[in-house]
Design a protein around this motif. Structure first.
Motif, PDB file in Angstrom:
ATOM      1  N   LEU A 101       0.786  -1.590   0.525  1.00 18.59           N
ATOM      2  CA  LEU A 101       0.133  -0.500  -0.744  1.00 18.59           C
ATOM      3  C   LEU A 101       0.931   1.107   0.036  1.00 18.59           C
ATOM      4  O   LEU A 101       0.445   2.291  -0.876  1.00 18.59           O
ATOM      5  CB  LEU A 101      -1.060  -0.076   1.254  1.00 18.59           C
ATOM      6  CG  LEU A 101      -1.776   0.893   1.259  1.00 18.59           C
ATOM      7  CD1 LEU A 101      -3.208   1.308   0.370  1.00 18.59           C
ATOM      8  CD2 LEU A 101      -2.751   0.656   2.383  1.00 18.59           C
ATOM      9  N   GLU A 102       2.753   1.121   0.575  1.00 20.19           N
ATOM     10  CA  GLU A 102       2.879   2.226   0.585  1.00 20.19           C
ATOM     11  C   GLU A 102       3.679   2.514  -0.678  1.00 20.19           C
ATOM     12  O   GLU A 102       3.565   3.787  -1.385  1.00 20.19           O
ATOM     13  CB  GLU A 102       3.922   2.532   1.952  1.00 20.19           C
ATOM     14  CG  GLU A 102       4.865   3.393   1.695  1.00 20.19           C
ATOM     15  CD  GLU A 102       6.279   3.966   2.341  1.00 20.19           C
ATOM     16  OE1 GLU A 102       6.741   4.462   2.788  1.00 20.19           O
ATOM     17  OE2 GLU A 102       5.257   3.241   3.674  1.00 20.19           O
ATOM     18  N   TYR A 105       0.594   4.319  -2.582  1.00 18.11           N
ATOM     19  CA  TYR A 105       0.436   5.691  -2.377  1.00 18.11           C
ATOM     20  C   TYR A 105       1.965   6.281  -2.765  1.00 18.11           C
ATOM     21  O   TYR A 105       1.264   7.325  -2.946  1.00 18.11           O
ATOM     22  CB  TYR A 105       0.083   5.633  -0.986  1.00 18.11           C
ATOM     23  CG  TYR A 105      -1.014   4.814  -0.281  1.00 18.11           C
ATOM     24  CD1 TYR A 105      -1.935   4.447  -2.052  1.00 18.11           C
ATOM     25  CD2 TYR A 105      -1.814   5.215   0.823  1.00 18.11           C
ATOM     26  CE1 TYR A 105      -3.980   4.667  -1.424  1.00 18.11           C
ATOM     27  CE2 TYR A 105      -2.987   4.901   1.262  1.00 18.11           C
ATOM     28  CZ  TYR A 105      -3.779   4.225  -0.122  1.00 18.11           C
ATOM     29  OH  TYR A 105      -5.325   4.239   0.496  1.00 18.11           O
ATOM     30  N   ALA A 108       1.187   7.108  -6.927  1.00 17.47           N
ATOM     31  CA  ALA A 108       0.392   7.972  -6.723  1.00 17.47           C
ATOM     32  C   ALA A 108       0.948   9.050  -6.214  1.00 17.47           C
ATOM     33  O   ALA A 108       0.334  10.311  -7.035  1.00 17.47           O
ATOM     34  CB  ALA A 108      -1.044   7.880  -5.984  1.00 17.47           C
ATOM     35  N   GLU A 119      -6.061   8.261  -8.018  1.00 20.97           N
ATOM     36  CA  GLU A 119      -6.681   8.137  -6.564  1.00 20.97           C
ATOM     37  C   GLU A 119      -6.991   7.336  -5.952  1.00 20.97           C
ATOM     38  O   GLU A 119      -6.873   6.528  -6.607  1.00 20.97           O
ATOM     39  CB  GLU A 119      -8.061   8.437  -7.502  1.00 20.97           C
ATOM     40  CG  GLU A 119      -9.389   8.990  -5.673  1.00 20.97           C
ATOM     41  CD  GLU A 119     -10.749   8.532  -6.593  1.00 20.97           C
ATOM     42  OE1 GLU A 119     -11.366   8.661  -5.507  1.00 20.97           O
ATOM     43  OE2 GLU A 119     -11.110   8.972  -7.416  1.00 20.97           O
ATOM     44  N   GLU A 120      -6.381   7.562  -4.281  1.00 23.27           N
ATOM     45  CA  GLU A 120      -5.887   6.474  -3.726  1.00 23.27           C
ATOM     46  C   GLU A 120      -7.344   6.191  -3.487  1.00 23.27           C
ATOM     47  O   GLU A 120      -8.627   7.182  -3.077  1.00 23.27           O
ATOM     48  CB  GLU A 120      -5.082   7.242  -2.129  1.00 23.27           C
ATOM     49  CG  GLU A 120      -3.882   8.067  -2.646  1.00 23.27           C
ATOM     50  CD  GLU A 120      -3.662   9.238  -2.765  1.00 23.27           C
ATOM     51  OE1 GLU A 120      -4.271   9.477  -3.854  1.00 23.27           O
ATOM     52  OE2 GLU A 120      -2.523   9.780  -3.097  1.00 23.27           O
ATOM     53  N   SER A 122      -9.905   3.221  -0.959  1.00 19.90           N
ATOM     54  CA  SER A 122     -10.242   2.362   0.588  1.00 19.90           C
ATOM     55  C   SER A 122     -10.628   1.209   0.271  1.00 19.90           C
ATOM     56  O   SER A 122     -11.027   1.605  -1.304  1.00 19.90           O
ATOM     57  CB  SER A 122     -10.865   3.172   1.150  1.00 19.90           C
ATOM     58  OG  SER A 122     -11.859   2.838   0.404  1.00 19.90           O
ATOM     59  N   GLY A 140      -5.955  -1.186   0.065  1.00 18.42           N
ATOM     60  CA  GLY A 140      -6.291  -0.391  -0.286  1.00 18.42           C
ATOM     61  C   GLY A 140      -6.053   0.018  -1.877  1.00 18.42           C
ATOM     62  O   GLY A 140      -5.571  -1.775  -2.061  1.00 18.42           O
ATOM     63  N   VAL A 142      -4.994   2.236  -5.692  1.00 18.29           N
ATOM     64  CA  VAL A 142      -5.130   3.169  -6.852  1.00 18.29           C
ATOM     65  C   VAL A 142      -5.752   3.099  -7.544  1.00 18.29           C
ATOM     66  O   VAL A 142      -6.189   1.855  -8.432  1.00 18.29           O
ATOM     67  CB  VAL A 142      -3.732   3.631  -6.802  1.00 18.29           C
ATOM     68  CG1 VAL A 142      -2.508   4.226  -5.163  1.00 18.29           C
ATOM     69  CG2 VAL A 142      -3.021   2.766  -7.419  1.00 18.29           C
ATOM     70  N   GLY A 793       1.895  11.073   0.199  1.00 20.13           N
ATOM     71  CA  GLY A 793      -0.045  11.902  -0.144  1.00 20.13           C
ATOM     72  C   GLY A 793       0.029  12.465   1.512  1.00 20.13           C
ATOM     73  O   GLY A 793      -0.890  13.954   1.392  1.00 20.13           O
TER      74      GLY A 793
END
Length: 815
Positions: A101-102, A105, A108, A119-120, A122, A140, A142, A793
Motif C-alpha cells: 500500500l505504501e 500510495y 500515486a 486517486e487513492e 480505501s 487499499g 489506486v 500523500g
C-alpha cells in the motif's frame, strides 16, 4: 520479389515496435524507409499481447512516453481507418499488505508530480469501482482513470498502414540473413524471401533492430550487444460470462495477477516470481503466430489465488489457456537508442511485456533521435548504452530472465537488489570485504559493498519502505566518515585512459572545463551536448603531457567511452578502458591524512598535495597513486593501486587503521554523505536535458576556452539566467524517508519532483534534491517561498537551500 537496392534506413522486424518506428520516421518526412518482416506483421509477440495501456511509469520521461502512446492510439483509427480498440476504462491496482500500500500510495504521489490523474482508494472504494473483487486481505488501492486497453495487432497494422501511406515500404516474408560492415558502420543488409526463391542486398545508411525476441541474434549479426531472453508468459481467457460489461483493468501484484475484461470474457494473466526461460537453443525457423506447450502445474497457484480473489472465475469455464514467448532484459527496462559498438545501428527491442503501451513513445523518441543526432530528452532508463558487454552472455541471460519477469509485479522496494546472475564482476577487494561483513549490491554487474553487517547480524537485506535493517549500520558508517575515518571500495567506477599527442585538445573539445592543466591536476567536469545538457559527469586527471585518466560512474562507463570515441574524429588519440586494471580504495574523513601517513612516506600536506591533485606514492611495500578528491565532502584520498598489489594495500590500510578507528563503509554511506553536500548524482540529478547552468554547475565550465561542444548554449543560458534551479531540501520532520520522485510543492502548488533522496544522518532528517522552475526569478525569489514535499500523500514541510547545507564553503575537504 522486388525490393529496392538502396534505402535510407532498413527496419528489421514487423511487430508493433518496428511499425511504430517506421510510422514516426515517415511522419518526420523520411523517404526510402524499408521495413522487413521475416513472416507476417505481429507474428512474433505482438499478436498475443494482452494490450494493457498503463500510463504511469517509474520516471517522468517514461511516463511521458506512455501517455504519448495512449494519445496516439486514440487518433490512429481516424487517420488510418484501422480500428485499434483503444478505450480508456481506467485501471485499479490493489495492495494486500501495508508495504504494498505504501508503494501504491507513493506511486500515486509520483503520478501527481507527473500530471497523471490518480486517486487513492480505501478497500470499500475499490469494491465500489470493481464489484467482482473479493476484498479479503485488501488494504487499499489506486485508481488511474486514463489507463486503458487496446487491440495490439490492430495497433501495429494501423501504424504500418500509416507508414505506407507516407511512402514506407513494408515487406512481409522477407528475412534479413546477413549484414555488410565497414568499420563502425553497417553498409547494407542481405535478404531472402520466405520461400527461398528470391534474395538480394539493400545498401542503407542505417538499420533499426526491432526484432523482438530475435533481437539478440540480429544484434550479433550487426556487431552489437542486445541482451534479452525470451520467457514463457501465461494467461487464460474464460468462456463468456453472462452480464459481464466493460470493466477497468485490475492488477493484484501481490498475487502476481492482472485481470482484463474482453468482449464479455475475462482474461487472467500472470507474472510469476520464478519464470520459465524459453528458446535456449534458438527459435524455430518456422515460428509464426506460435503458441508454447501448456503448463497447467506452473500456472495453477496463480489460478487458485485468482478464483478466491475473483469468485466468478471458479464458475466460468476456461476457453483458452495461452502460453506465448516475450522477451525480457537484465534490468526489466527496454533497449532503445544508438548501439555503442556501431555508429548507424539503432535498437528498439526487449520490451518486458509493456511493448504495446511503450510502442508509440519509443517510436517517436527513436525517430526524433535519428533525425537530430541527439536524444530529444533523457532516456537513461532504457538507453541501450547502459548494457555492458558481458550482459549478452547466454548463461547470464538465462539465469537473470528467471527473475526479471516476476519483478514486474514484485514489491519495488527501495535498494532492492537482483538475486539471480550475481557475482560476475568482482573488485580485487571482494573476498576481504566479505570477510569483514560486507553486504553486496550490484551495479553494471559489479559486486559492491553497500553496507557492513555488525557481528551477529545477518549480512543480508530485509526490504521495507520504512527504515531497513541496515539503516543504523549506514548511519554509523556515515558518522565515521564525518568524524573519524572510513574506507570504501570504488574499484567499479569506470577508468578510461585518453592519450596521444592531441589528447589535451580533444578533451578540451568534449569537456566543459579546461584540460590545459599541469600534470597531476584533477579536474571535475562534464561532457556537454549542443544544448548545454549534461551527457556525463566525470573527473579527469592529467597523468602526463600526453595522457589523462577519465573516471566515470560504473553504470555509465560504456556510454561515456562511446561518446568519447564518437567525437575523436581523425585526432591522434587512443582511448582505452582500464577499469579492471586498478583497484581503488577511498580513504575519507578528518583522520584520513593521519592514516595515510602511517602507511606511506609520501607528503600528503596541502603544500605538496592540495585538493584536486594526484601523486604517485609508496604504500606499504607497494606502489599506488593518491587522488585528493572527495564525493562525500570530507578530507580524503582515492588510492589507485594496480590489481596485483590491491590485496596487499588493503591489508596494510586495515592493519594501520586499527590505531585510528578505521571503519569500512559502503555505497549507501557514500550516497547519504554526497546528498548532504548537495553533490549531484548523474542520471538522477543531472541528465542530458539539464542545462549545466540550471544544475548549478556553471563553475565547472570555462567559457574562455576555444569552441567546445555546448559552449554557445551554456553562454546563452548564463546570459539569460537559469530556467530552473537545483534546490536541496531538508525535511522538518526527522521521521519520513525520501527516495526520489516525491512531488515538490512551492507555496501550495505542485512545481516538480525530487530527482534524488536519502537520509542525512548528520543533518538529522531526510534530504532531497530537485529542480524548481524559476524563469525570470532571482535566487532570493526561489528561496523566499515555502516548500513542502509530498511523501505518500502527506505534505511535509522542508527547508530549501541553493548552497550545500553541509559545509557550504567546502572547508572540510581542504584542511
Amino acid at each position: 520479389m522486388e525490393l529496392p537496392d538502396k534505402a535510407r534506413v532498413v527496419i528489421v522486424g514487423g511487430g508493433v515496435i518496428g511499425c511504430s518506428v517506421a510510422y514516426h520516421l515517415t511522419k518526420l518526412g523520411w523517404k526510402d524507409v524499408v521495413l522487413l518482416e521475416r513472416k507476417q506483421l505481429t507474428s512474433g509477440t505482438t499478436w498475443h499481447a494482452a494490450g494493457l495501456i498503463g500510463q504511469l511509469r517509474a520516471t517522468a520521461n517514461m511516463t511521458k512516453l506512455a501517455r504519448y502512446s495512449a494519445e496516439l492510439y486514440l487518433g490512429l483509427e481516424e487517420e488510418t481507418g484501422v480500428a485499434t480498440g483503444m478505450r480508456q476504462g481506467g485501471s485499479i491496482s490493489v495492495a494486500l499488505t501495508e508495504e504494498r500500500l505504501e508503494e501504491l500510495y507513493r506511486s500515486a504521489a509520483m503520478a501527481r508530480a507527473f500530471g497523471v490523474p490518480v486517486e487513492e482508494l480505501s478497500p470499500d472504494e475499490v469494491k465500489a469501482r470493481y464489484e467482482h473483487i473479493n476484498l479479503d486481505g485488501v488494504t487499499g488501492g489506486v485508481w488511474l482513470p486514463t489507463d486503458g486497453q487496446a487491440d495490439p495487432a490492430n495497433i501495429a497494422l494501423a501504424l504500418a498502414k500509416g507508414a505506407r501511406q507516407r511512402g514506407a515500404l513494408v515487406k512481409e516474408r522477407v528475412k534479413v540473413t546477413g549484414m555488410a560492415r565497414d568499420g563502425r558502420r553497417i553498409t547494407g543488409v542481405d535478404w531472402q524471401s520466405d520461400d527461398g526463391k528470391d534474395q538480394g542486398h539493400i545498401a542503407c545508411d542505417m538499420i533499426v533492430n526491432c526484432a523482438g525476441m530475435w533481437g539478440r541474434e540480429v544484434g550479433r549479426m550487426a556487431g552489437v550487444n542486445v541482451p534479452l531472453h525470451a520467457c514463457e508468459h501465461f494467461y487464460i481467457v474464460t468462456e463468456g460470462i453472462e452480464g459481464l460489461g466493460q470493466m477497468p483493468v485490475l492488477r493484484v501484484p501481490d498475487e502476481c495477477a492482472y485481470y482484463k475484461e474482453d468482449a464479455g470474457k475475462m482474461l487472467l494473466g500472470a507474472f510469476e516470481p520464478n519464470a520459465k526461460p524459453w528458446g535456449m537453443n534458438g527459435i524455430s525457423e518456422s515460428f509464426e503466430f506460435d503458441q508454447l506447450p501448456e503448463d497447467f502445474d506452473h500456472f495453477e497457484p496463480i489460478l487458485e489465488a485468482a478464483c478466491h480473489r475473483m469468485p466468478m472465475l471458479a464458475e466460468a469455464g476456461i476457453h483458452t489457456f495461452f502460453n506465448g514467448p516475450e522477451s525480457f532484459t537484465p534490468d526489466d527496462a527496454y533497449h532503445l537508442g544508438l548501439a555503442p559498438e556501431m555508429d548507424n545501428v539503432w535498437v528498439a527491442a526487449g520490451f518486458n511485456s509493456i511493448g504495446i503501451q511503450s510502442a508509440g513513445g519509443a517510436g517517436v523518441t527513436l525517430a526524433q533521435w535519428m533525425e537530430d543526432g541527439e536524444k530529444p530528452y533523457d532516456i537513461g532508463d532504457v538507453d541501450i548504452s547502459r548494457m555492458h558487454p558481458f550482459q549478452g552472455n547466454r548463461h547470464y541471460l538465462f539465469e537473470r530472465s528467471k527473475e526479471t519477469l516476476g519483478l514486474l509485479y514484485a514489491d519495488h522496494f527501495p535498494y532492492r537488489q537482483k538475486a539471480t546472475a550475481r557475482g560476475v564482476r568482482r573488485s580485487p577487494f571482494h573476498a576481504q570485504l566479505l570477510e569483514q561483513g560486507a553486504v553486496m549490491g550490484e551495479a553494471g554487474g559489479w559486486e559492491r559493498a553497500n553496507w557492513f553487517a555488525s557481528p551477529g547480524q545477518e549480512p543480508e537485506y530485509q526490504y521495507s519502505w520504512k527504515r531497513q535493517n541496515w539503516f543504523e549500520n549506514s548511519a554509523a558508517e556515515h558518522k565515521a566518515v564525518r568524524e573519524n575515518v572510513g574506507m570504501y571500495d570504488m574499484s567499479s567506477f569506470g577508468k578510461l585512459r585518453v592519450e596521444g599527442p592531441e589528447a589535451e585538445a580533444f578533451l578540451n573539445h568534449v569537456c566543459g572545463a579546461n584540460m590545459s592543466v599541469p600534470v597531476g591536476k584533477i579536474v571535475y567536469t562534464q561532457f556537454l551536448n549542443t544544448r548545454g545538457g549534461i551527457e556525463a559527469d566525470v573527473t579527469v586527471t592529467r597523468l602526463s603531457e600526453s595522457a589523462y585518466l577519465v573516471v566515470t560512474p560504473a553504470m555509465t562507463r560504456l556510454a561515456d567511452e562511446t561518446r568519447l570515441r564518437r567525437h575523436v574524429g581523425d585526432r591522434r588519440v587512443v582511448i582505452t578502458d582500464v577499469t579492471a586494471g586498478e583497484g581503488v580504495l577511498a580513504v575519507m574523513g578528518p583522520k584520513s591524512r593521519e592514516l595515510l601517513n602511517k602507511v606511506s612516506p609520501a607528503d600528503f600536506s596541502n603544500a605538496v598535495n592540495p585538493f584536486g591533485t594526484a601523486q604517485e606514492i609508496e604504500i606499504g611495500m607497494g606502489l599506488a597513486r593518491a587522488h585528493r578528491v572527495s564525493y562525500v565532502g570530507e578530507l580524503g584520498w582515492e588510492i589507485y593501486v594496480s590489481a596485483d598489489m590491491a590485496g596487499h594495500v588493503f591489508e596494510t590500510l586495515m592493519e594501520a587503521g586499527q590505531d585510528v578507528g578505521l571503519t569500512l563503509c559502503g555505497m549507501h554511506m557514500m550516497d547519504s554523505c554526497r546528498i548532504e553536500k548537495a553533490f549531484r548524482h548523474f542520471g538522477h540529478d543531472i541528465t542530458c536535458e539539464d542545462n549545466v547552468i540550471d544544475a548549478g554547475l556553471g563553475f565547472a565550465v570555462d567559457l574562455s576556452k576555444d569552441d567546445f561542444i555546448g559552449k554557445a548554449a551554456v553562454a546563452a543560458r548564463k546570459e539569460s539566467g537559469p530556467e530552473s534551479r537545483m534546490v536541496q531540501f531538508l525535511l522538518d520532520d526527522p521521521e519520513p524517508l525520501l527516495f526520489h520522485n516525491e512531488p515538490v510543492i512551492r507555496d501550495g502548488e505542485y512545481v516538480g519532483y525530487l530527482s534524488s533522496g536519502n537520509y542525512g544522518h548528520h543533518l538529522g532528517a531526510a534530504v532531497g534534491m530537485g529542480y524548481v522552475p524559476c524563469k525570470g526569478e532571482s535566487a532570493q525569489d526561489v528561496l523566499g517561498s515555502t516548500y513542502e514535499i509530498d511523501v505518500m500523500g502527506t505534505k511535509v514541510k522542508a527547508r530549501a537551500s541553493l548552497k550545500p547545507m553541509y559545509d557550504p564553503k567546502s572547508e572540510r575537504v581542504k584542511v
